[in-house]
Write an enzyme that holds these catalytic residues in place. Structure first.
Site, PDB file in Angstrom:
ATOM      1  N   ASP A  87      -6.156   3.869  -9.728  1.00  0.00           N
ATOM      2  CA  ASP A  87      -5.658   5.143 -10.238  1.00  0.00           C
ATOM      3  C   ASP A  87      -6.417   5.579 -11.486  1.00  0.00           C
ATOM      4  O   ASP A  87      -6.845   6.726 -11.607  1.00  0.00           O
ATOM      5  CB  ASP A  87      -4.157   5.044 -10.527  1.00  0.00           C
ATOM      6  CG  ASP A  87      -3.772   3.744 -11.214  1.00  0.00           C
ATOM      7  OD1 ASP A  87      -4.659   3.022 -11.717  1.00  0.00           O
ATOM      8  OD2 ASP A  87      -2.563   3.431 -11.247  1.00  0.00           O
ATOM      9  N   ASP A 132       1.152  -1.508   4.839  1.00  0.00           N
ATOM     10  CA  ASP A 132       0.285  -2.684   4.903  1.00  0.00           C
ATOM     11  C   ASP A 132       1.092  -3.975   5.006  1.00  0.00           C
ATOM     12  O   ASP A 132       0.576  -5.061   4.715  1.00  0.00           O
ATOM     13  CB  ASP A 132      -0.614  -2.756   3.662  1.00  0.00           C
ATOM     14  CG  ASP A 132      -1.861  -1.883   3.797  1.00  0.00           C
ATOM     15  OD1 ASP A 132      -2.070  -1.344   4.893  1.00  0.00           O
ATOM     16  OD2 ASP A 132      -2.608  -1.754   2.812  1.00  0.00           O
TER      17      ASP A 132
END
Length: 532
Positions: free
Chosen positions: A289, A136
């Protein structure tokens, strides 16, 4: 000759006004002190003592459990079905499941080669491994460097793919989610995630994957982080002490007692079917996460933490990077708690005991109470009781229990036990930022979804030190001067002086030491200064 006083140099009218103002302030203070200040401060003391007892019981419980685990619990290879994957000449490499390695990156100039090289050197058949670099990066030079590194490994026969997106939507969660949609990963059964600074040992997959193969309801195997730069500066040593406790105690206890803990975001391997059943990656918080782990846990999936399976990584060594990381790690869990608490309560697939553990122990005490009691009690309420002697803090709350909690926290890093006292002072300062971030997450305020990638330095300092010529250091007053810390340093210094002059508990020793720590961090003299 008549004695000349300092007051003779001030106009009489000014002296009178000053005395009047001081007298009025003193009168107002006495009027509101007894009916308002004392009851409110006493209530604050009771609340802080209650939170401290909650944290103490939690630490004591985990301390006892970890002792039992070390003495009596069987090793994971005995508790779960596990046998090594054996190579079969007849069926070839098909005995090995197809594994996807995802490496998310964002402008990782200094460390991009580390994780790519480590992933490509994993001891796993190359035709059963897909390595996916999810880049990214916004810097075109860095993007070109990463793509060329991927091409270099691909020329050696490694199945490595370089993937980019048009936008950074969803940040890391968005990149991971997008990566799982690619056609070439549809046959993969498991996915391993490594951040750009992580370097697994070659046998990582051979040790972790058999747990997933032989235990169909196991969703995640998490490895322990080890830190290659823990000795770089005092700040990295402090971080090592906190994170070693997290892995040595919190993750181990959660794995052994509930088969549940928070995924650490990297250094772990997931069953892709479990990710899909839990609803996939979501970007609603900055802890994608932990979000995935909680949702998978509520579906009845089990997690395993392997303390002897270790992955080397890097700690943030600049104070700016560390503050951003701690904001994300404190704000995200609080925000996730706000969004998931009722979902956890209504869940029908897990036991009541596990729901209590997740809500009370995992979220409320560790992610909220631990930050707040450290800051409010030791940096606000205790100093204020010096100024209001009518309110007393019992010795067991001010000294004894905090000492026990600190001693329990030290078990993760015995080599740093001599730094324990400074670790306390350091953690008290950082609790200011963690508490602020926790409130932002709970209230879902402006910075609740702020995502700043943690800066990694790799070998930049080593390379700079080998460069000839004079060094120039980057100095940005906004990065170095922190007014919030300096403000608290002034407040604690005033309270320390007052206690030295009028107090009876000798709290001034702690106040002055904490003042020094706030001042050091307020002026930015902590962590690594990067040569430009």
């Amino acid at each position: 000759m008549a004695e000349v006083s300092g007051k003779s140099f001030l106009p009489e009218a000014f002296q009178g006004r000053t005395a009047d103002i001081a007298g009025q302030i003193g009168l107002i203070w006495e009027l509101i002190k007894a009916p308002l200040i004392v009851p409110l401060l006493r209530l604050a003391v009771y609340i802080c003592l209650a939170m401290e007892l909650m944290l103490f019981v939690e630490r004591l419980y985990m301390g006892m459990v970890i002792i039992l685990i070390k003495l009596f619990w069987q090793k994971p290879e005995k508790r779960y079905n596990w046998e090594p994957i054996r190579e079969d000449l007849e069926i070839g490499n098909s005995a090995f499941p197809l594994v996807l390695i995802q490496i998310p990156m964002f402008n990782e100039r200094e460390v991009y080669k580390i994780s790519i090289g480590a992933a490509c050197n994993l001891s796993w058949p190359t035709d059963r491994l897909v390595i996916q670099v999810l880049d990214d990066s916004t810097d075109p030079i860095i993007k070109d460097m990463i793509e060329k590194e991927c091409q270099r490994w691909a020329s050696k026969g490694i199945n490595i793919r370089y993937q980019i997106r048009e936008t950074r939507g969803g940040y890391k969660a968005g990149a991971l989610k997008e990566g799982l949609k690619r056609d070439y990963v549809k046959d993969c059964e498991y996915v391993t995630i490594f951040d750009a600074d992580f370097r697994p040992e070659p046998d990582f997959l051979r040790r972790a994957v058999p747990f997933l193969i032989n235990n169909p309801r196991m969703a995640l195997v998490q490895a322990r982080w080890r830190f290659v730069n823990s000795d770089e500066c005092l700040m990295t040593r402090m971080q090592e002490m906190s994170l070693d406790y997290h892995f040595t105690v919190e993750q181990e206890v959660g794995s052994a007692t509930h088969a549940f803990f928070g995924f650490n975001g990297t250094g772990g391997i997931w069953r892709i079917a479990a990710i899909n059943e839990a609803g996939g990656w979501k970007d609603r918080t900055t802890v994608e996460d932990m979000d995935l782990a909680v949702r998978a846990g509520l579906k009845g999936w089990k997690f395993l933490y392997l303390g002897d399976l270790q992955v080397k990584s890097e700690l943030p060594s600049t104070f700016k990077a560390f503050r951003y990381q701690q904001h994300r790690w404190s704000c995200g869990p609080a925000n996730l708690f706000r969004k998931m608490v009722m979902e956890i309560v209504r869940n029908k697939k897990v036991t009541l005991w596990k729901k209590v553990y997740v809500i009370y122990s995992f979220f409320f005490v560790r992610k909220i109470i631990a930050h707040m009691v450290t800051f409010f009690f030791f940096c606000v309420v205790l100093p204020l009781t010096i100024l209001v002697p009518e309110v007393e803090v019992p010795k067991w709350g001010a000294i004894y229990i905090p000492c026990i909690i600190t001693a329990l926290n030290s078990v993760g890093t015995p080599r740093s036990i001599h730094l324990l006292f400074y670790w306390i002072l350091f953690e008290n300062v950082m609790s200011l930022h963690r508490t602020k971030a926790t409130f932002i997450g709970l209230l879902e305020a402006k910075r609740a979804n702020e995502w700043v990638v943690t800066e990694k330095l790799g070998d930049v300092l080593k390379n700079k030190s080998n460069t000839k010529g004079a060094k120039k250091f980057r100095f940005n007053i906004g990065d170095r001067i922190h007014l919030l810390e300096l403000g608290f340093a002034g407040f604690l210094f005033f309270c320390g002086c007052y206690d030295f002059l009028y107090g009876k508990n000798n709290y001034f020793i702690y106040m002055f030491l904490q003042t020094i720590t706030f001042s050091i961090m307020g002026f930015g003299y902590i962590g690594t200064i990067i040569p430009s």
